[in-house]
Design an enzyme around this catalytic site. Structure first.
Site, PDB file in Angstrom:
ATOM      1  N   THR A   1      -2.920   3.935  -0.345  1.00  0.00           N
ATOM      2  CA  THR A   1      -2.275   4.189   0.938  1.00  0.00           C
ATOM      3  C   THR A   1      -3.229   3.881   2.093  1.00  0.00           C
ATOM      4  O   THR A   1      -4.337   4.407   2.134  1.00  0.00           O
ATOM      5  CB  THR A   1      -1.850   5.673   0.996  1.00  0.00           C
ATOM      6  OG1 THR A   1      -0.942   5.919  -0.066  1.00  0.00           O
ATOM      7  CG2 THR A   1      -1.190   6.012   2.306  1.00  0.00           C
TER       8      THR A   1
ATOM      9  N   TYR B   1       1.375  17.968   1.157  1.00  0.00           N
ATOM     10  CA  TYR B   1       2.702  17.392   0.957  1.00  0.00           C
ATOM     11  C   TYR B   1       3.838  18.257   1.492  1.00  0.00           C
ATOM     12  O   TYR B   1       4.842  17.742   1.975  1.00  0.00           O
ATOM     13  CB  TYR B   1       2.913  17.043  -0.526  1.00  0.00           C
ATOM     14  CG  TYR B   1       2.542  15.608  -0.786  1.00  0.00           C
ATOM     15  CD1 TYR B   1       1.265  15.155  -0.495  1.00  0.00           C
ATOM     16  CD2 TYR B   1       3.472  14.705  -1.268  1.00  0.00           C
ATOM     17  CE1 TYR B   1       0.924  13.833  -0.691  1.00  0.00           C
ATOM     18  CE2 TYR B   1       3.143  13.381  -1.462  1.00  0.00           C
ATOM     19  CZ  TYR B   1       1.871  12.945  -1.173  1.00  0.00           C
ATOM     20  OH  TYR B   1       1.553  11.638  -1.359  1.00  0.00           O
TER      21      TYR B   1
ATOM     22  N   GLU C   1       7.369   7.985  -3.618  1.00  0.00           N
ATOM     23  CA  GLU C   1       6.160   8.471  -2.955  1.00  0.00           C
ATOM     24  C   GLU C   1       6.078   9.997  -3.016  1.00  0.00           C
ATOM     25  O   GLU C   1       5.037  10.556  -3.360  1.00  0.00           O
ATOM     26  CB  GLU C   1       6.157   7.980  -1.504  1.00  0.00           C
ATOM     27  CG  GLU C   1       4.780   7.745  -0.938  1.00  0.00           C
ATOM     28  CD  GLU C   1       4.097   9.008  -0.500  1.00  0.00           C
ATOM     29  OE1 GLU C   1       4.815   9.926  -0.085  1.00  0.00           O
ATOM     30  OE2 GLU C   1       2.859   9.093  -0.585  1.00  0.00           O
TER      31      GLU C   1
ATOM     32  N   CYS D   1      -4.801  11.008   5.331  1.00  0.00           N
ATOM     33  CA  CYS D   1      -5.140  12.296   4.704  1.00  0.00           C
ATOM     34  C   CYS D   1      -5.849  12.127   3.363  1.00  0.00           C
ATOM     35  O   CYS D   1      -6.576  13.028   2.930  1.00  0.00           O
ATOM     36  CB  CYS D   1      -3.893  13.128   4.515  1.00  0.00           C
ATOM     37  SG  CYS D   1      -2.655  12.865   5.776  1.00  0.00           S
TER      38      CYS D   1
ATOM     39  N   CYS E   1       4.684   8.187   6.229  1.00  0.00           N
ATOM     40  CA  CYS E   1       3.296   8.528   5.886  1.00  0.00           C
ATOM     41  C   CYS E   1       2.337   7.898   6.895  1.00  0.00           C
ATOM     42  O   CYS E   1       2.463   6.730   7.227  1.00  0.00           O
ATOM     43  CB  CYS E   1       3.005   7.994   4.485  1.00  0.00           C
ATOM     44  SG  CYS E   1       1.275   8.017   4.023  1.00  0.00           S
TER      45      CYS E   1
ATOM     46  N   GLU F   1       1.067   0.440   0.779  1.00  0.00           N
ATOM     47  CA  GLU F   1       0.078   0.580  -0.294  1.00  0.00           C
ATOM     48  C   GLU F   1      -0.476  -0.770  -0.750  1.00  0.00           C
ATOM     49  O   GLU F   1       0.206  -1.797  -0.654  1.00  0.00           O
ATOM     50  CB  GLU F   1       0.694   1.321  -1.487  1.00  0.00           C
ATOM     51  CG  GLU F   1       0.699   2.841  -1.350  1.00  0.00           C
ATOM     52  CD  GLU F   1       1.638   3.397  -0.295  1.00  0.00           C
ATOM     53  OE1 GLU F   1       2.579   2.681   0.117  1.00  0.00           O
ATOM     54  OE2 GLU F   1       1.426   4.541   0.145  1.00  0.00           O
TER      55      GLU F   1
ATOM     56  N   CYS G   1       3.457  17.274   5.545  1.00  0.00           N
ATOM     57  CA  CYS G   1       3.806  15.943   6.084  1.00  0.00           C
ATOM     58  C   CYS G   1       5.238  15.580   5.727  1.00  0.00           C
ATOM     59  O   CYS G   1       5.979  15.030   6.542  1.00  0.00           O
ATOM     60  CB  CYS G   1       2.828  14.875   5.590  1.00  0.00           C
ATOM     61  SG  CYS G   1       2.969  14.435   3.849  1.00  0.00           S
TER      62      CYS G   1
ATOM     63  N   HIS H   1      -5.176  17.809  -1.469  1.00  0.00           N
ATOM     64  CA  HIS H   1      -4.165  16.813  -1.124  1.00  0.00           C
ATOM     65  C   HIS H   1      -2.747  17.344  -1.347  1.00  0.00           C
ATOM     66  O   HIS H   1      -1.820  16.985  -0.619  1.00  0.00           O
ATOM     67  CB  HIS H   1      -4.403  15.519  -1.898  1.00  0.00           C
ATOM     68  CG  HIS H   1      -3.777  14.335  -1.212  1.00  0.00           C
ATOM     69  ND1 HIS H   1      -3.957  14.070   0.119  1.00  0.00           N
ATOM     70  CD2 HIS H   1      -2.918  13.376  -1.664  1.00  0.00           C
ATOM     71  CE1 HIS H   1      -3.261  12.997   0.457  1.00  0.00           C
ATOM     72  NE2 HIS H   1      -2.624  12.567  -0.602  1.00  0.00           N
TER      73      HIS H   1
HETATM   74 FE1  SF4 Z   1       0.725  10.213   3.641  1.00  0.00          FE
HETATM   75 FE2  SF4 Z   1       1.375  12.797   3.481  1.00  0.00          FE
HETATM   76 FE3  SF4 Z   1      -0.480  11.730   1.850  1.00  0.00          FE
HETATM   77 FE4  SF4 Z   1      -0.951  12.093   4.485  1.00  0.00          FE
HETATM   78  S1  SF4 Z   1      -0.600  13.677   2.922  1.00  0.00           S
HETATM   79  S2  SF4 Z   1      -1.496  10.309   3.258  1.00  0.00           S
HETATM   80  S3  SF4 Z   1       1.047  11.605   5.342  1.00  0.00           S
HETATM   81  S4  SF4 Z   1       1.722  11.232   1.924  1.00  0.00           S
HETATM   82 FE    FE Z   2       0.765  10.081  -0.192  1.00  0.00          FE
END
Ligand code: SF4
Ligand code: FE
Length: 481
Positions: free
Chosen positions: A189, A295, A442, A102, A98, A256, A298, A291
């Protein structure tokens, strides 16, 4: 825009109150537990200034016309949403974990849209305040921590019904020049390496919860903001060496922290919601959609790395041509592309909000995140299946420096003439890193637990229209009638 190096240096200027392992951390940049996460976040700066990726990771601000980092951009059209998705897959492939920026990006997008709605309906001036804050964020290329998840206490009770009134972030005092806020946000995060914190309510509120319907931004080192950095499985490997970490440069998930707001003052120009409970539901739903879009992208990028490591190990084991291994690798790739296709689909199937911002298809975004929570563990299971038991029993890297056993380790971990046993150990450690408990939790609970996605899907689907489709078919006369 800042370069990766400038971003890392900028963190040295801050005076954050951070705690880890019972001690105050004065310098997060050089702390072994924190540095890998900082390196991962720095990739968001690196990509925007890299000629190969700048077309994805930078954008033109619709407010200033200046080139900015896409992690601070408000999507204006379908192309922006698609590029956001593509950018996240690339960043996931580079870091294998991660890169944290984001949540703040989606917080910026969401508040831009919701403050616009509030002003139209209520005659407030939140949007104007927010635009100023956004331009400052874009021009300084700040990393923003989007802070949403409250401690929540007893989940069956509303914020105002909890045994302790501080279990959701709330306004404790309103003054002529601003507000005083108290509470905490959990699992944040990238918090310890952000420039600013953007707080949003974490659930839809009723009028009884007015003090909890609050959104604001503070500099990350504001007085009264306290960080408690969380432990991770195997985190002591970060200060013991590098090979055993698996991904020494970028770490495991986002690093985190618990953020505590110990009666923090926020001036009015940084307050973007204060008591407007009727807009909290929209805010949470919109944020969740933006958001959850991410997922499938990423995590697909991360799993590309895992597939590569699994392939490398299978090759070193001499099984890469075995039918069942090729079939399992294909299944891994299929699951990853299924996740990614949802992220792309919700971006392509976007709509335009009244304020002009492009909005992902919420059902597709939620479905994509739900797939990620389901498929990520499945891909890790297949990786472990192919890689074999050695990933869980590898000797410490210290043994490689131990003259008594090191030659034996090289001898017995060498699987073939052309195989470098150290390379095999490193790949094994990477697979161990990426398939352990922390990334699984996660992918499951980041961007909201799977049940939250099911609730959105359940209430968004027009169930009766589906029933009518079936009725139309069963009632349609056949050719013989
Ligand atoms: Fe992390 Fe993916 Fe969330 Fe971006 S979208 S903060 S890379 S988990
Ligand atoms: Fe995340």
């Amino acid at each position: 825009m800042m370069t990766a190096g400038q971003y890392i240096e900028s963190l040295r200027q801050q005076k954050k109150e951070v705690y880890f392992m019972g001690e105050r951390v004065e310098n997060v940049v050089d702390h072994p537990a924190m540095r890998p996460h900082i390196n991962a976040a720095a990739v968001t700066y690196q990509l925007a200034t890299d000629p190969e990726f700048a077309h994805l990771a930078s954008a033109i601000s619709h407010l200033t016309g200046r080139r900015i980092n896409r992690w601070t951009h408000i999507p204006q059209n379908q192309e922006d949403l698609v590029k956001k998705t593509m950018m996240l897959r690339v960043a996931g492939q580079i870091t294998g974990t991660c890169f944290q920026r984001c949540v703040g990006m989606d917080g910026l997008i969401t508040l831009y849209t919701v403050t616009w709605d509030m002003d139209r309906k209520l005659g407030t001036d939140y949007h104007e305040r927010f635009r100023k804050f956004l331009i400052e964020t874009q021009d300084n290329d700040y990393m923003t921590d989007g802070a949403m998840t409250d401690p929540k206490g007893d989940r069956s009770k509303r914020p105002s019904e909890q045994h302790d009134p501080d279990l959701y972030v709330r306004v404790v005092e309103k003054r002529a020049d601003g507000i005083i806020v108290r509470g905490a946000k959990m699992h944040q995060t990238g918090a310890i390496n952000s420039h600013q914190i953007l707080v949003m309510p974490g659930m839809g509120m009723t009028p009884a919860d007015q003090d909890y319907a609050v959104s604001f931004a503070v500099p990350a080192d504001e007085k009264g903001v306290i960080y408690v950095f969380g432990r991770q499985v195997n985190d002591s490997r970060k200060w013991e060496g590098s090979i055993d970490q698996g991904n020494a440069r970028y770490g495991v998930v986002g690093g985190e922290a618990l953020i505590i707001f110990d009666d923090v003052f926020v001036p009015w120009e940084r307050v973007f919601m204060c008591g407007e409970t009727e807009f909290t539901g929209t805010l949470v739903d919109r944020f969740a959609s933006y958001h959850r879009q991410n997922y499938g992208a990423c995590k697909a990028g991360n799993l590309d790395v895992l597939i590569g490591a699994t392939l490398a190990v299978a090759d070193m084991h001499g099984v890469v041509k075995a039918g069942h291994v090729r079939e399992k690798l294909a299944e891994m790739a299929h699951l990853v592309e299924t996740m990614y296709s949802g992220a792309l689909a919700c971006s392509y199937n976007c709509s335009q909000l009244d304020c002009g911002v492009a909005f992902v298809d919420p059902v597709l975004a939620n479905s994509s995140k739900f797939n990620t929570a389901r498929y990520y563990p499945e891909v890790t299971r297949l990786a472990q299946d192919i890689a074999g038991g050695f990933i869980a029993t590898l000797p410490s890297e210290k043994e490689l420096e131990n003259p008594r056993v090191s030659p034996f380790i090289h001898k017995y971990y060498k699987t073939g003439e052309q195989v470098d046993p150290l390379e095999r150990i490193k790949m094994g450690r990477l697979i161990e890193n990426m398939t352990g408990a922390t990334p699984i939790v996660e992918c499951m609970h980041g961007a909201g637990s799977p049940q939250a996605q099911k609730v959105v899907i359940q209430r968004s689907i027009d169930w009766q229209s589906k029933r009518r489709l079936a009725e139309a078919i069963v009632h349609a006369p056949g050719d013989g009638e």
